[in-house]
Design a protein around this motif. Sequence first.
Motif, mmCIF file in Angstrom:
data_model
loop_
_atom_site.group_PDB
_atom_site.id
_atom_site.type_symbol
_atom_site.label_atom_id
_atom_site.label_comp_id
_atom_site.label_asym_id
_atom_site.label_seq_id
_atom_site.Cartn_x
_atom_site.Cartn_y
_atom_site.Cartn_z
ATOM 1 N N ALA A 1 85.622 19.340 44.912
ATOM 2 C CA ALA A 1 85.702 20.387 43.892
ATOM 3 C C ALA A 1 86.945 21.251 44.025
ATOM 4 O O ALA A 1 87.589 21.593 43.018
ATOM 5 C CB ALA A 1 84.447 21.266 43.974
ATOM 6 N N LEU A 2 87.308 21.609 45.257
ATOM 7 C CA LEU A 2 88.371 22.588 45.467
ATOM 8 C C LEU A 2 89.754 21.977 45.667
ATOM 9 O O LEU A 2 90.756 22.672 45.534
ATOM 10 C CB LEU A 2 88.030 23.468 46.679
ATOM 11 N N VAL A 3 89.790 20.684 45.996
ATOM 12 C CA VAL A 3 91.077 20.042 46.253
ATOM 13 C C VAL A 3 91.329 18.904 45.270
ATOM 14 O O VAL A 3 92.263 18.948 44.464
ATOM 15 C CB VAL A 3 91.170 19.524 47.706
ATOM 16 N N VAL A 4 90.500 17.862 45.318
ATOM 17 C CA VAL A 4 90.739 16.663 44.508
ATOM 18 C C VAL A 4 90.769 16.987 43.019
ATOM 19 O O VAL A 4 91.682 16.549 42.292
ATOM 20 C CB VAL A 4 89.663 15.601 44.797
ATOM 21 N N ASP A 5 89.789 17.757 42.541
ATOM 22 C CA ASP A 5 89.671 18.038 41.108
ATOM 23 C C ASP A 5 90.419 19.292 40.667
ATOM 24 O O ASP A 5 90.396 19.625 39.482
ATOM 25 C CB ASP A 5 88.192 18.173 40.727
ATOM 26 N N HIS A 6 91.075 19.965 41.595
ATOM 27 C CA HIS A 6 91.761 21.206 41.239
ATOM 28 C C HIS A 6 92.999 20.886 40.393
ATOM 29 O O HIS A 6 93.797 20.025 40.758
ATOM 30 C CB HIS A 6 92.168 21.957 42.507
ATOM 31 N N PRO A 7 93.192 21.585 39.264
ATOM 32 C CA PRO A 7 94.308 21.240 38.363
ATOM 33 C C PRO A 7 95.691 21.479 38.947
ATOM 34 O O PRO A 7 96.661 20.826 38.543
ATOM 35 C CB PRO A 7 94.057 22.140 37.141
ATOM 36 N N VAL A 8 95.825 22.396 39.892
ATOM 37 C CA VAL A 8 97.125 22.680 40.486
ATOM 38 C C VAL A 8 97.233 22.095 41.895
ATOM 39 O O VAL A 8 98.220 21.447 42.241
ATOM 40 C CB VAL A 8 97.384 24.207 40.532
ATOM 41 N N LEU A 9 96.220 22.301 42.712
ATOM 42 C CA LEU A 9 96.247 21.804 44.083
ATOM 43 C C LEU A 9 96.132 20.284 44.133
ATOM 44 O O LEU A 9 96.740 19.630 44.985
ATOM 45 C CB LEU A 9 95.107 22.440 44.881
ATOM 46 N N GLY A 10 95.366 19.712 43.209
ATOM 47 C CA GLY A 10 95.115 18.276 43.205
ATOM 48 C C GLY A 10 96.367 17.412 43.191
ATOM 49 O O GLY A 10 96.503 16.500 44.011
ATOM 50 N N PRO A 11 97.314 17.656 42.267
ATOM 51 C CA PRO A 11 98.527 16.832 42.241
ATOM 52 C C PRO A 11 99.330 16.891 43.542
ATOM 53 O O PRO A 11 99.930 15.891 43.944
ATOM 54 C CB PRO A 11 99.320 17.422 41.067
ATOM 55 N N VAL A 12 99.352 18.044 44.207
ATOM 56 C CA VAL A 12 100.048 18.151 45.487
ATOM 57 C C VAL A 12 99.284 17.381 46.556
ATOM 58 O O VAL A 12 99.871 16.676 47.378
ATOM 59 C CB VAL A 12 100.202 19.630 45.901
ATOM 60 N N ALA A 13 97.961 17.487 46.533
ATOM 61 C CA ALA A 13 97.114 16.797 47.513
ATOM 62 C C ALA A 13 97.258 15.285 47.431
ATOM 63 O O ALA A 13 97.098 14.589 48.442
ATOM 64 C CB ALA A 13 95.656 17.195 47.310
ATOM 65 N N ARG A 14 97.589 14.760 46.250
ATOM 66 C CA ARG A 14 97.742 13.312 46.084
ATOM 67 C C ARG A 14 99.006 12.781 46.759
ATOM 68 O O ARG A 14 99.182 11.568 46.887
ATOM 69 C CB ARG A 14 97.747 12.958 44.594
ATOM 70 N N GLN A 15 99.860 13.662 47.207
ATOM 71 C CA GLN A 15 101.090 13.256 47.886
ATOM 72 C C GLN A 15 100.943 13.273 49.417
ATOM 73 O O GLN A 15 101.927 13.081 50.127
ATOM 74 C CB GLN A 15 102.229 14.202 47.477
ATOM 75 N N LEU A 16 99.721 13.476 49.887
ATOM 76 C CA LEU A 16 99.468 13.614 51.318
ATOM 77 C C LEU A 16 98.461 12.587 51.810
ATOM 78 O O LEU A 16 97.747 11.968 51.014
ATOM 79 C CB LEU A 16 98.931 15.018 51.624
ATOM 80 N N VAL A 17 98.405 12.429 53.116
ATOM 81 C CA VAL A 17 97.357 11.631 53.753
ATOM 82 C C VAL A 17 96.323 12.602 54.311
ATOM 83 O O VAL A 17 96.673 13.635 54.904
ATOM 84 C CB VAL A 17 97.924 10.758 54.891
ATOM 85 N N TRP A 18 95.056 12.255 54.102
ATOM 86 C CA TRP A 18 93.946 13.097 54.538
ATOM 87 C C TRP A 18 93.158 12.389 55.631
ATOM 88 O O TRP A 18 93.194 11.162 55.740
ATOM 89 C CB TRP A 18 93.041 13.429 53.347
#
Length: 217
Positions: free
Chosen positions: A26-43
Motif C-alpha cells: 500500500a505505501l510503497v508499491v502502489d504509491h503514485p510517487v514513491l512507487g516509480p522510484v521503488a521500481r528502480q531498486l532491489v528489495w
Amino acid sequence: MTTEQTRRLESAMVDGRRWRADAFRALVVDHPVLGPVARQLVWAMFDAEEAAIGSFRITKDLGLVDVDGASQELPADALIGVAHPLHLEGKLEQWRGLFARDELRQPFDQLNRGVYRFTPEEAVADELIRFVDRRVPTKRIYVVQQQGWELSHTALFRRFTPRREVMVTLTPGIQGGYRYEVEEQRIVAVQLRGGEFGVLDAVTASELLRQLERLAA
C-alpha cells in the motif's frame, strides 16, 4: 518530490527501515510517487531475526520477481526493506548484471555501493584511530547533515541505535555562520558512545565507515 522520495528510500536502506507485506504494497508499491522510484531498486525479505531470506524487484505492472524473473509472493509475516549489498551476498553479481542488461538506472548508489568493515582492532575499540588528523573541507560538514548528522560548535553527532551515538570531534570548530567559517576542519577523534564498534551490525558499520570516508576524502 522525486529527490525527496529518493532520499527517503536511501535513508530506509541505511537505517534498516522495514515494512510488513500489506503496508509495503500500500505505501510503497502502489504509491503514485514513491512507487516509480521503488521500481528502480532491489528489495529484500527479512525474517523476525533480521536475516535476509530473499530478494526481488518491482516490475512495471507492479508484480514482484526475483533475479531469475520468477514471480514472488510475500508471506503475510514477511518484513520488507531496501536491500543493501550485504543482504545480497550470492546474488549481488546477478542483480548487477540484470540491471546493466536491462539498462535500469538506480536513483542512488545501491547495487554498486561500496562495502566497508572494521578491522579486528577497531571492532573491540570505542574510537576509530584511522580518521584522526584527517582534514575535512568545512562546506562538507553541512552536507552530512542531510544524512542524519547533527552539528554542534566542535562536533558532529549521529545516533545509529537508540543507545549508541557516534561523535566526530573537530577543530577549530563551527562558528555558526557559513560565510564566516574557516575553509578546513581537522578530525580530532571519532568515538562511539555506548559500547565498542563491533556491536554495530554489518550494514550500520559499513554505512558509518562509508559516510566518514566520504566526509574525510
